[in-house]
Scaffold this motif. Structure first.
Motif, PDB file in Angstrom:
ATOM      1  N   ARG A  29       1.157  -0.849   0.561  1.00 44.53           N
ATOM      2  CA  ARG A  29       0.043   0.027  -0.150  1.00 44.53           C
ATOM      3  C   ARG A  29       0.519   1.563  -0.095  1.00 44.53           C
ATOM      4  NH1 ARG A  29      -5.261  -1.244   3.671  1.00 44.53           N
ATOM      5  NH2 ARG A  29      -5.727  -2.874   2.787  1.00 44.53           N
ATOM      6  N   THR A  30       2.354   0.972  -0.204  1.00 45.19           N
ATOM      7  CA  THR A  30       3.555   1.370  -0.266  1.00 45.19           C
ATOM      8  C   THR A  30       2.931   3.270  -1.563  1.00 45.19           C
ATOM      9  OG1 THR A  30       4.453   1.532   1.253  1.00 45.19           O
ATOM     10  CG2 THR A  30       5.577   3.204  -0.192  1.00 45.19           C
ATOM     11  N   THR A  31       2.242   3.671  -1.125  1.00 50.90           N
ATOM     12  CA  THR A  31       2.109   4.998  -2.056  1.00 50.90           C
ATOM     13  C   THR A  31       3.585   5.572  -2.980  1.00 50.90           C
ATOM     14  OG1 THR A  31       1.753   6.970  -1.015  1.00 50.90           O
ATOM     15  CG2 THR A  31      -0.465   5.293  -1.847  1.00 50.90           C
ATOM     16  N   GLU A  32       3.928   5.999  -3.842  1.00 46.44           N
ATOM     17  CA  GLU A  32       4.868   6.951  -4.397  1.00 46.44           C
ATOM     18  C   GLU A  32       4.868   8.205  -3.817  1.00 46.44           C
ATOM     19  OE1 GLU A  32       6.411   9.397  -8.683  1.00 46.44           O
ATOM     20  OE2 GLU A  32       5.129   7.429  -9.288  1.00 46.44           O
ATOM     21  N   GLN A  33       4.221   8.522  -3.215  1.00 42.77           N
ATOM     22  CA  GLN A  33       3.934  10.211  -2.713  1.00 42.77           C
ATOM     23  C   GLN A  33       4.241   9.732  -0.523  1.00 42.77           C
ATOM     24  OE1 GLN A  33       0.066  11.461  -1.262  1.00 42.77           O
ATOM     25  NE2 GLN A  33       0.792  14.120  -0.778  1.00 42.77           N
ATOM     26  N   ASP A  34       5.071   8.838  -0.311  1.00 40.80           N
ATOM     27  CA  ASP A  34       5.409   8.365   1.313  1.00 40.80           C
ATOM     28  C   ASP A  34       6.802   8.130   0.653  1.00 40.80           C
ATOM     29  OD1 ASP A  34       2.675   7.526   2.423  1.00 40.80           O
ATOM     30  OD2 ASP A  34       2.582   5.665   1.573  1.00 40.80           O
ATOM     31  N   LEU A  35       6.796   8.152  -0.560  1.00 36.52           N
ATOM     32  CA  LEU A  35       8.992   7.595  -0.837  1.00 36.52           C
ATOM     33  C   LEU A  35       9.096   8.710  -1.151  1.00 36.52           C
ATOM     34  CD1 LEU A  35       7.872   3.860  -3.387  1.00 36.52           C
ATOM     35  CD2 LEU A  35       9.143   3.999  -0.782  1.00 36.52           C
ATOM     36  N   LYS A  36       8.764   9.997  -1.600  1.00 42.98           N
ATOM     37  CA  LYS A  36       9.287  11.425  -2.024  1.00 42.98           C
ATOM     38  C   LYS A  36       9.120  12.199  -0.675  1.00 42.98           C
ATOM     39  CE  LYS A  36       8.196  11.405  -6.361  1.00 42.98           C
ATOM     40  NZ  LYS A  36       7.302  12.129  -8.071  1.00 42.98           N
ATOM     41  N   GLY A  37       8.789  11.819   0.315  1.00 42.24           N
ATOM     42  CA  GLY A  37       8.524  12.285   1.452  1.00 42.24           C
ATOM     43  C   GLY A  37       9.474  12.870   2.312  1.00 42.24           C
ATOM     44  N   VAL A  38       9.779  13.207   3.089  1.00 42.57           N
ATOM     45  CA  VAL A  38      11.057  14.028   3.552  1.00 42.57           C
ATOM     46  C   VAL A  38      11.562  13.170   5.121  1.00 42.57           C
ATOM     47  CG1 VAL A  38      12.416  15.458   4.952  1.00 42.57           C
ATOM     48  CG2 VAL A  38      11.115  16.174   2.884  1.00 42.57           C
ATOM     49  N   GLY A  39      12.382  12.649   5.809  1.00 39.13           N
ATOM     50  CA  GLY A  39      12.602  11.586   6.902  1.00 39.13           C
ATOM     51  C   GLY A  39      11.459  10.586   6.458  1.00 39.13           C
TER      52      GLY A  39
END
Length: 75
Positions: A29-39
Motif C-alpha cells: 500500500r506504500t504510495t509514491e508520495q510516501d517514498l518522496k516525503g522527507v524523513g
C-alpha cells in the motif's frame, strides 16, 4: 507441560505469519508520495513495526521449541 508448549509454538508461529502478512500488505500500500516525503514515512514506520513484531514472535517460537526439546530429552 509439553502440550502447553506445543500450543504456544503454534500460536507464536501464527502470530509470526500474521505479522509477516500485515507487513507485506503495508508494503504493497506504500504510495509514491510516501517514498518522496522527507524523513520516515508513516508506511515505513509501520513496516518496521511489523518487522520487529515478526522477529519477536519468531524468537518466542524458537525459545518454545528449545524448551520442548529440553523437556522431552529429560523426560
Amino acid at each position: 507441560m509439553q502440550t502447553i508448549l506445543i500450543i504456544l509454538i503454534v500460536l507464536a508461529a501464527l502470530a509470526t505469519v500474521g505479522a509477516l502478512v500485515r507487513g507485506i500488505v503495508i508494503f504493497l500500500r506504500t504510495t509514491e508520495q510516501d517514498l518522496k516525503g522527507v524523513g520516515p514515512s508513516v508506511s515505513g514506520l509501520r513496516q518496521n513495526k511489523m518487522m520487529r513484531l515478526r522477529i519477536m514472535f519468531q524468537a518466542l517460537a524458537v525459545i518454545f521449541v528449545i524448551l520442548l526439546l529440553l523437556l522431552s530429552r529429560s523426560g
